[in-house]
Design a protein around this motif. Structure first.
Motif, PDB file in Angstrom:
ATOM      1  N   PRO A  86       0.839  -1.209   0.000  1.00 21.78           N
ATOM      2  CA  PRO A  86       0.000   0.000   0.000  1.00 21.78           C
ATOM      3  C   PRO A  86       0.869   1.252   0.000  1.00 21.78           C
ATOM      4  N   VAL A  87       0.524   2.193  -0.846  1.00 22.98           N
ATOM      5  CA  VAL A  87       1.361   3.373  -1.040  1.00 22.98           C
ATOM      6  C   VAL A  87       1.067   4.482  -0.027  1.00 22.98           C
ATOM      7  N   ASP A  88      -0.109   4.478   0.584  1.00 23.86           N
ATOM      8  CA  ASP A  88      -0.487   5.590   1.462  1.00 23.86           C
ATOM      9  C   ASP A  88      -0.542   5.248   2.946  1.00 23.86           C
ATOM     10  N   GLU A  89      -0.013   4.108   3.349  1.00 29.26           N
ATOM     11  CA  GLU A  89      -0.016   3.806   4.782  1.00 29.26           C
ATOM     12  C   GLU A  89       0.845   4.831   5.514  1.00 29.26           C
ATOM     13  N   LYS A  90       0.544   5.016   6.803  1.00 31.03           N
ATOM     14  CA  LYS A  90       1.242   6.042   7.585  1.00 31.03           C
ATOM     15  C   LYS A  90       1.969   5.422   8.764  1.00 31.03           C
ATOM     16  N   ALA A 100       3.497   8.726  13.432  1.00 33.54           N
ATOM     17  CA  ALA A 100       3.232  10.173  13.470  1.00 33.54           C
ATOM     18  C   ALA A 100       2.260  10.610  12.375  1.00 33.54           C
ATOM     19  N   GLY A 101       1.778   9.641  11.608  1.00 31.30           N
ATOM     20  CA  GLY A 101       0.828   9.964  10.550  1.00 31.30           C
ATOM     21  C   GLY A 101       1.471  10.364   9.237  1.00 31.30           C
ATOM     22  N   ASN A 102       2.770  10.110   9.078  1.00 38.69           N
ATOM     23  CA  ASN A 102       3.464  10.461   7.844  1.00 38.69           C
ATOM     24  C   ASN A 102       3.441   9.294   6.864  1.00 38.69           C
ATOM     25  N   THR A 135      -2.565  14.105   1.454  1.00 41.72           N
ATOM     26  CA  THR A 135      -2.663  13.457   2.759  1.00 41.72           C
ATOM     27  C   THR A 135      -2.079  14.373   3.825  1.00 41.72           C
ATOM     28  N   ILE A 136      -2.587  14.263   5.045  1.00 42.38           N
ATOM     29  CA  ILE A 136      -2.071  15.077   6.149  1.00 42.38           C
ATOM     30  C   ILE A 136      -1.661  14.159   7.296  1.00 42.38           C
ATOM     31  N   SER A 185      -0.094  18.706   8.854  1.00 42.39           N
ATOM     32  CA  SER A 185       0.783  19.113   7.751  1.00 42.39           C
ATOM     33  C   SER A 185       0.547  18.235   6.537  1.00 42.39           C
ATOM     34  N   SER A 186       0.660  18.842   5.386  1.00 40.55           N
ATOM     35  CA  SER A 186       0.504  18.134   4.115  1.00 40.55           C
ATOM     36  C   SER A 186       1.869  17.958   3.465  1.00 40.55           C
ATOM     37  N   CYS A 187       1.893  17.202   2.401  1.00 45.01           N
ATOM     38  CA  CYS A 187       3.132  17.033   1.627  1.00 45.01           C
ATOM     39  C   CYS A 187       3.639  18.385   1.139  1.00 45.01           C
ATOM     40  N   LEU A 188       2.732  19.224   0.660  1.00 45.30           N
ATOM     41  CA  LEU A 188       3.125  20.539   0.156  1.00 45.30           C
ATOM     42  C   LEU A 188       3.678  21.415   1.272  1.00 45.30           C
ATOM     43  N   ILE A 189       3.063  21.385   2.422  1.00 46.75           N
ATOM     44  CA  ILE A 189       3.574  22.171   3.552  1.00 46.75           C
ATOM     45  C   ILE A 189       4.989  21.719   3.887  1.00 46.75           C
ATOM     46  N   TYR A 190       5.236  20.412   3.901  1.00 48.86           N
ATOM     47  CA  TYR A 190       6.589  19.916   4.158  1.00 48.86           C
ATOM     48  C   TYR A 190       7.570  20.370   3.080  1.00 48.86           C
TER      49      TYR A 190
END
Length: 158
Positions: free
Chosen positions: A61-65, A68-70, A97-98, A103-108
């Motif tokens: 799975p590509v979106d597992e976190k 810390a939710g990352n 994703t946050i 925080s989002s990918c873009l914010i990072y």
């Protein structure tokens, strides 16, 4: 024991060991380390492109976190690993994703001055309006950091 060796092989980019252990125990591909990281998250964080390719081929799975939710994509966004970010997006990673801090990918990408990654995210539908837990958008982070080169790409158009 096998799980520790598997995760160490990921950190080292040892594709031969990863493949061998994974063949013997396919559950390793869906396991987590002590911090809650999946193999894909760890491979992305350590910039192991060949390992990322292998893991994606196994169908992880590509979106597992992590704890810390990352997600894997978030890890490459603050590190600036554009090649891996591109592969994850192509594999269907959620660019919006946050994590547990909002925080989002873009914010990072913006906070850590990763211009090319930010452009990649924006070209794939990253939402400039997402705000973190403190209420700050990517634009706010760019302003706070003095990264003025981000302002034109993050300023909403009327």
């Amino acid at each position: 024991m096998a799980q520790e060796a598997f995760f160490e092989a990921i950190r080292q980019g040892d594709l031969e060991t990863i493949s061998s252990l994974g063949e013997k125990n396919p559950d390793l591909y869906r396991s987590r380390d002590g911090r809650g990281s999946t193999p894909l998250i760890l491979a992305a964080y350590y910039n192991k492109e060949a390992v990322v390719d292998h893991l994606l081929k196994t169908g992880v799975p590509v979106d597992e976190k992590d704890g810390a939710g990352n997600s894997a994509l978030m890890g490459c966004c603050f590190k600036g690993y554009e090649g891996i970010a591109r592969k994850l997006i192509k594999a269907g990673a959620d660019v919006n994703t946050i994590n547990s801090l909002g925080s989002s990918c873009l914010i990072y990408a913006v906070t850590f001055n990763q211009t090319e990654v930010a452009k990649l995210l924006l070209n794939h539908g990253a939402d400039i309006h997402i705000r973190d837990a403190r209420g700050h958008s990517a634009l706010d982070h760019a302003k706070m950091q003095g990264f003025n080169h981000f302002l034109p790409m993050l300023t909403p158009t009327p």
